[in-house]
Design a protein around this motif. Sequence first.
Motif, PDB file in Angstrom:
ATOM      1  N   UNK A   8      22.769   9.473  32.381  1.00  0.00           N
ATOM      2  CA  UNK A   8      23.815   9.603  32.904  1.00  0.00           C
ATOM      3  C   UNK A   8      24.613   8.999  31.777  1.00  0.00           C
ATOM      4  N   UNK A   9      26.268   8.748  31.757  1.00  0.00           N
ATOM      5  CA  UNK A   9      27.574   8.359  31.377  1.00  0.00           C
ATOM      6  C   UNK A   9      28.787   8.738  32.051  1.00  0.00           C
ATOM      7  N   UNK A  10      30.308   7.675  31.300  1.00  0.00           N
ATOM      8  CA  UNK A  10      31.277   8.017  31.745  1.00  0.00           C
ATOM      9  C   UNK A  10      31.755   7.816  31.322  1.00  0.00           C
ATOM     10  N   UNK A  11      33.485   8.065  31.297  1.00  0.00           N
ATOM     11  CA  UNK A  11      34.707   7.817  30.862  1.00  0.00           C
ATOM     12  C   UNK A  11      36.628   7.589  32.271  1.00  0.00           C
ATOM     13  N   UNK A  12      36.438   5.918  31.395  1.00  0.00           N
ATOM     14  CA  UNK A  12      37.746   6.068  32.228  1.00  0.00           C
ATOM     15  C   UNK A  12      39.077   5.784  31.703  1.00  0.00           C
ATOM     16  N   UNK A  13      39.788   6.821  32.313  1.00  0.00           N
ATOM     17  CA  UNK A  13      40.999   6.568  32.378  1.00  0.00           C
ATOM     18  C   UNK A  13      41.690   4.927  32.288  1.00  0.00           C
ATOM     19  N   UNK A  14      42.208   4.537  31.500  1.00  0.00           N
ATOM     20  CA  UNK A  14      42.524   3.165  31.422  1.00  0.00           C
ATOM     21  C   UNK A  14      43.977   3.372  31.145  1.00  0.00           C
ATOM     22  N   UNK A  15      44.823   3.422  32.714  1.00  0.00           N
ATOM     23  CA  UNK A  15      46.135   3.116  32.015  1.00  0.00           C
ATOM     24  C   UNK A  15      46.688   2.058  32.085  1.00  0.00           C
ATOM     25  N   UNK A  16      47.632   1.773  30.462  1.00  0.00           N
ATOM     26  CA  UNK A  16      48.572   0.987  30.334  1.00  0.00           C
ATOM     27  C   UNK A  16      49.706   0.706  30.207  1.00  0.00           C
ATOM     28  N   UNK A  17      50.462   1.625  30.881  1.00  0.00           N
ATOM     29  CA  UNK A  17      52.000   1.996  31.435  1.00  0.00           C
ATOM     30  C   UNK A  17      51.772   2.730  32.501  1.00  0.00           C
ATOM     31  N   UNK A  18      52.323   2.748  33.740  1.00  0.00           N
ATOM     32  CA  UNK A  18      53.336   3.654  34.333  1.00  0.00           C
ATOM     33  C   UNK A  18      52.196   3.779  35.182  1.00  0.00           C
ATOM     34  N   UNK A  19      51.993   4.707  37.015  1.00  0.00           N
ATOM     35  CA  UNK A  19      51.248   4.252  37.816  1.00  0.00           C
ATOM     36  C   UNK A  19      50.520   5.658  38.126  1.00  0.00           C
ATOM     37  N   UNK A  20      49.874   6.033  37.810  1.00  0.00           N
ATOM     38  CA  UNK A  20      49.136   7.004  38.174  1.00  0.00           C
ATOM     39  C   UNK A  20      48.482   7.222  39.715  1.00  0.00           C
ATOM     40  N   UNK A  21      49.024   8.542  40.630  1.00  0.00           N
ATOM     41  CA  UNK A  21      48.800   9.045  41.929  1.00  0.00           C
ATOM     42  C   UNK A  21      47.459   9.550  41.903  1.00  0.00           C
ATOM     43  N   UNK A  22      46.993  10.331  40.897  1.00  0.00           N
ATOM     44  CA  UNK A  22      45.587  10.337  41.070  1.00  0.00           C
ATOM     45  C   UNK A  22      45.532  11.752  39.216  1.00  0.00           C
ATOM     46  N   UNK A  23      44.447  11.946  39.542  1.00  0.00           N
ATOM     47  CA  UNK A  23      43.894  12.547  38.245  1.00  0.00           C
ATOM     48  C   UNK A  23      43.455  13.914  37.815  1.00  0.00           C
ATOM     49  N   UNK A  24      43.321  14.674  36.501  1.00  0.00           N
ATOM     50  CA  UNK A  24      42.878  16.018  36.504  1.00  0.00           C
ATOM     51  C   UNK A  24      41.506  15.508  34.854  1.00  0.00           C
ATOM     52  N   UNK A  25      40.618  16.050  35.494  1.00  0.00           N
ATOM     53  CA  UNK A  25      39.615  15.654  34.220  1.00  0.00           C
ATOM     54  C   UNK A  25      39.363  17.347  33.872  1.00  0.00           C
ATOM     55  N   UNK A  26      39.056  17.039  32.269  1.00  0.00           N
ATOM     56  CA  UNK A  26      39.071  18.800  31.579  1.00  0.00           C
ATOM     57  C   UNK A  26      37.645  18.692  30.774  1.00  0.00           C
ATOM     58  N   UNK A  27      36.609  19.648  30.769  1.00  0.00           N
ATOM     59  CA  UNK A  27      35.897  19.212  30.349  1.00  0.00           C
ATOM     60  C   UNK A  27      36.050  20.585  28.961  1.00  0.00           C
ATOM     61  N   UNK A  28      35.844  20.414  27.764  1.00  0.00           N
ATOM     62  CA  UNK A  28      35.713  21.873  27.325  1.00  0.00           C
ATOM     63  C   UNK A  28      36.563  22.876  26.837  1.00  0.00           C
ATOM     64  N   UNK A  29      38.206  22.301  28.219  1.00  0.00           N
ATOM     65  CA  UNK A  29      39.574  23.325  28.466  1.00  0.00           C
ATOM     66  C   UNK A  29      38.864  23.349  30.337  1.00  0.00           C
ATOM     67  N   UNK A  30      37.613  23.210  30.717  1.00  0.00           N
ATOM     68  CA  UNK A  30      37.903  23.584  32.042  1.00  0.00           C
ATOM     69  C   UNK A  30      37.932  22.532  32.561  1.00  0.00           C
ATOM     70  N   UNK A  31      38.647  22.625  34.034  1.00  0.00           N
ATOM     71  CA  UNK A  31      38.945  21.890  35.027  1.00  0.00           C
ATOM     72  C   UNK A  31      37.474  21.726  35.880  1.00  0.00           C
ATOM     73  N   UNK A  32      37.508  19.549  36.031  1.00  0.00           N
ATOM     74  CA  UNK A  32      36.242  19.756  36.628  1.00  0.00           C
ATOM     75  C   UNK A  32      36.856  19.151  38.298  1.00  0.00           C
ATOM     76  N   UNK A  33      36.272  18.406  38.952  1.00  0.00           N
ATOM     77  CA  UNK A  33      36.023  18.134  40.003  1.00  0.00           C
ATOM     78  C   UNK A  33      36.909  17.081  40.276  1.00  0.00           C
ATOM     79  N   UNK A  34      36.349  16.101  39.949  1.00  0.00           N
ATOM     80  CA  UNK A  34      36.701  14.596  40.581  1.00  0.00           C
ATOM     81  C   UNK A  34      38.130  14.103  39.501  1.00  0.00           C
ATOM     82  N   UNK A  35      38.901  13.683  40.954  1.00  0.00           N
ATOM     83  CA  UNK A  35      40.110  13.482  40.900  1.00  0.00           C
ATOM     84  C   UNK A  35      40.700  11.694  41.157  1.00  0.00           C
ATOM     85  N   UNK A  36      39.371  10.897  40.212  1.00  0.00           N
ATOM     86  CA  UNK A  36      39.577  10.011  40.009  1.00  0.00           C
ATOM     87  C   UNK A  36      39.817   9.476  38.476  1.00  0.00           C
ATOM     88  N   UNK A  37      40.002   8.082  38.147  1.00  0.00           N
ATOM     89  CA  UNK A  37      40.188   7.831  37.175  1.00  0.00           C
ATOM     90  C   UNK A  37      38.655   7.299  36.586  1.00  0.00           C
TER      91      UNK A  37
END
Length: 396
Positions: free
Chosen positions: A215-244
Amino acid sequence: IALGAVTGSSVEAAAGSANVSASITVTVSSGDKNGSDGYDYYLYDSNTASVPLANNDNGSFAVTVSAPSLTDTSTTGYKEYTYYVSAAGVCDESARQEVKVKVYPTAEIALASGIKTVFCTNDADLVGKKLLDYVQGDMATDWFEYTYSGNGVTDGSLANSVVLPSVAGTYNYTLKATNKLSGSTPVTVALEIKVITPITFNNLITPQNLEGSGTTSLTASVTTGSAVSYEWYKDGQKQSETGATLNISYDHMDAGTAYSSNTYYAIALGEVSCANGTTNNAVVNVYPVPSITGTPLALVTEYCETDPVLLGGIDLWDYIDSSNETWFTYSYSDDGGSTYTNFGSGDVTIPATIGTHSYLIKAVNQHPDPVVSAASAATLSVSVQVEEMTRITRVS
C-alpha cells in the motif's frame, strides 16, 4: 369664534394599502359657547364645500385615507391629504382652516433572489459589483432612505458607488430601510458575502517507483484556498475517496511488462466552482520482485566430454524459465559472484572442457534506482561437471 390648535396626524401603512385610519383634532381658542352645548365642530374636504364630511361637539375626527404605492413619485416621502375644519358657538361658524394628514409607507427591504453571494478573488463579475444589486427590485428612494453597515462602515448611504471588496474574506452586512417619518422603526436584512481564494496545491510526489505488492498513498496538500471535498481519479476513472488522502493498494499484475503504471490526480472542490483546483498528475510504477525459475536442464549436472548435447553447445540462457524473461535484466558470474556480465540468448555456452563449470545467474528488475533493484535481485546457481571419457589403451 377663533380656532386654536388644529392637528392632522401622520401615520404609517403598508405601501398601496387602502382604508388607512388617520385623525384630525380641532380646538377653539376664544368665542362664546352655544349655551351648555359648547361648540360645534365641522370637517370639510374642501374650502368651498357646502356640506361637511362630519360634525361633532368634541373636535376629534377620524378620516380614512390610502397609503402611497412605491411606484408613485414623491419628493417628501409621504402622501398628503388636505382637509378643512371650522367651529361654531353662539355666533356664526368660524373661518375654515386647512389641516393636512400625511401617510408614510411602512419601510420594507428584501434581498434579491438567486443572486451570487460567493465569489473567487479572480472572478470577473466581482469587479465593481454593487452592494445595491442585492436589494430586491428597484430601490424606492422616493419613499425610503437606505443605509448599510459592514466592512468598517456604520449607517453609510447605500449608493451606487458602494461596491463589494475584492480581498478574500467573509463580509457581513446589514442593509436598512427607513421611511421619512420621524421616529419610525427601520427594517433590516442581513447579507453575507464570501470572497474565496482559488485553490492551489503543492505538487503530488511523482513518480512513485515501488516493488511487489503493498500500500502507498497520495495526499493533496492545499497551499491556497480551502477545499470542501476532493475527487480522486485513477487513469481518468473517478475513485470513491473524497478526502485529501488517497490510499492505494498496488500489485504488479501484468506478466507481459517490466512494470505496471497508473496515473492519479485530485480535484479539490471549493464552495464555488471557480475555487476548484486540480493537482498535477502523479504516476505510480510497480516493478515485480525478481525471481528465477530454472528449467529442467538444470537437473542434469554431469556430462561426459563426448556427450553430443554438450558438444552441440549448451546455452546458459536455456537454464532460465522463459516466462520471466520480459520482466528482468539478467547477468551471469563465473567467478563466484565477484563480477557479473549481462547476457542473453546465445551469448554464453557451457564449455565442453573437463572440469566443473559453475555460474551464478542474477535477475534484476528495471527499477530506476540501482540500489533498490540490487537489493531485491534473485540468483540461480548452475553447476555442470564435465567428466573425462575413460579410454582403454591396448597393450601389446
